[in-house]
Motif scaffolding. Structure first.
Motif, PDB file in Angstrom:
ATOM      1  N   SER A  33      -8.227   2.394   1.578  1.00 33.80           N
ATOM      2  CA  SER A  33      -7.569   1.513   0.606  1.00 33.80           C
ATOM      3  C   SER A  33      -8.159   1.817  -0.756  1.00 33.80           C
ATOM      4  O   SER A  33      -9.307   2.259  -0.866  1.00 33.80           O
ATOM      5  N   SER A  34      -7.378   1.596  -1.802  1.00 32.48           N
ATOM      6  CA  SER A  34      -7.844   1.933  -3.146  1.00 32.48           C
ATOM      7  C   SER A  34      -7.222   1.006  -4.174  1.00 32.48           C
ATOM      8  O   SER A  34      -6.205   0.352  -3.929  1.00 32.48           O
ATOM      9  N   TYR A  57      -2.498  -1.069  -6.033  1.00 29.38           N
ATOM     10  CA  TYR A  57      -3.342  -1.238  -4.849  1.00 29.38           C
ATOM     11  C   TYR A  57      -2.656  -0.541  -3.684  1.00 29.38           C
ATOM     12  O   TYR A  57      -1.473  -0.761  -3.444  1.00 29.38           O
ATOM     13  N   GLN A  58      -3.386   0.306  -2.989  1.00 25.63           N
ATOM     14  CA  GLN A  58      -2.833   1.041  -1.852  1.00 25.63           C
ATOM     15  C   GLN A  58      -3.652   0.762  -0.600  1.00 25.63           C
ATOM     16  O   GLN A  58      -4.873   0.746  -0.643  1.00 25.63           O
ATOM     17  N   LYS A  59      -2.960   0.561   0.513  1.00 19.84           N
ATOM     18  CA  LYS A  59      -3.601   0.349   1.810  1.00 19.84           C
ATOM     19  C   LYS A  59      -2.862   1.180   2.840  1.00 19.84           C
ATOM     20  O   LYS A  59      -1.644   1.064   2.986  1.00 19.84           O
ATOM     21  N   ASN A  60      -3.578   2.048   3.550  1.00 22.00           N
ATOM     22  CA  ASN A  60      -2.959   2.829   4.619  1.00 22.00           C
ATOM     23  C   ASN A  60      -2.809   1.945   5.853  1.00 22.00           C
ATOM     24  O   ASN A  60      -3.772   1.316   6.292  1.00 22.00           O
ATOM     25  N   SER A  66       1.468   4.470   4.035  1.00 22.99           N
ATOM     26  CA  SER A  66       0.790   3.499   3.177  1.00 22.99           C
ATOM     27  C   SER A  66       1.752   2.452   2.644  1.00 22.99           C
ATOM     28  O   SER A  66       2.954   2.691   2.541  1.00 22.99           O
ATOM     29  N   GLN A 193     -13.720   0.488   3.523  1.00 22.61           N
ATOM     30  CA  GLN A 193     -13.452  -0.472   4.570  1.00 22.61           C
ATOM     31  C   GLN A 193     -13.477   0.193   5.938  1.00 22.61           C
ATOM     32  O   GLN A 193     -12.794  -0.204   6.848  1.00 22.61           O
TER      33      GLN A 193
END
Length: 194
Positions: A33-34, A57-60, A66, A193
């Motif tokens: 995540s970034s 905001y990015q979350k795989n 993503s 994370q």
């Protein structure tokens, strides 16, 4: 004695930070995540330049897949009179969107392409006389569908990022090149994370 203890604590802290860099997930890992902060310009060849800032905001959610949340704000003030007496245009643009897409790349770089859905708010004031009373006020709140290309480059926790956004719906946003297309550069922060 105190100097040796302080030096040992400093060396231990640096070693911990360096080893922590190895536990930062790569761009395609499920645990990645970034958070990215960028500045850029709206429009392709628009004069004057309309600067904007955005946060992504990015979350795989799976390997190579993503979800993102995207927010952008742009503001421009320009006039057409060299003496600054009339025809001043004041624009404000705000875009909020979420998207899903693929992520492709290696450990040091990554390409993302997202299908975005959300909305934007556009407000414009046009002043045409010296008294600076608004003659024409335009305010629009509308849904939007678009494509977001995002490039990440760097192996460490902080990395370089480039992005380009193109609206697809409504069609008049795709055809109009003024405030709708956004190109920006900035930095990103990998959130550990794993």
């Amino acid at each position: 004695m105190n100097k040796h203890i302080s030096l040992a604590i400093l060396v231990l802290a640096i070693a911990t930070l360096v080893s922590a860099q190895n536990t930062v997930p790569s761009y395609i890992d499920k645990g990645f995540s970034s958070l990215e902060f960028k500045v850029g310009k709206n429009g392709l060849l628009q004069i004057p330049v309309t600067p904007h800032v955005n946060v992504l905001y990015q979350k795989n959610i799976a390997k190579h897949l993503s979800v993102v949340c995207y927010s952008e704000i742009a503001k421009s003030i320009f006039n057409t009179d060299p003496d600054q007496k009339y025809l001043i245009i004041n624009n404000f643009w705000w875009r909020e969107a979420v998207g899903i897409g693929g992520t492709f790349g290696r450990k040091s770089f990554n390409n993302n392409l997202f299908l975005m859905a959300g909305g934007n708010y556009y407000r414009s004031h046009t002043f045409v006389d010296e008294a600076l009373k608004p003659e024409l006020i335009t305010a629009k709140l509308r849904p939007e569908l678009g494509l977001l290309y995002n490039l990440k480059w760097g192996k460490k926790r902080v990395y370089f990022s480039f992005q380009h956004y193109i609206p697809l719906y409504p069609l008049n946003l795709f055809l109009a090149k003024e405030l709708t297309r956004a190109t920006s550069v900035g930095i990103g922060l990998k959130l550990n994370q794993k």
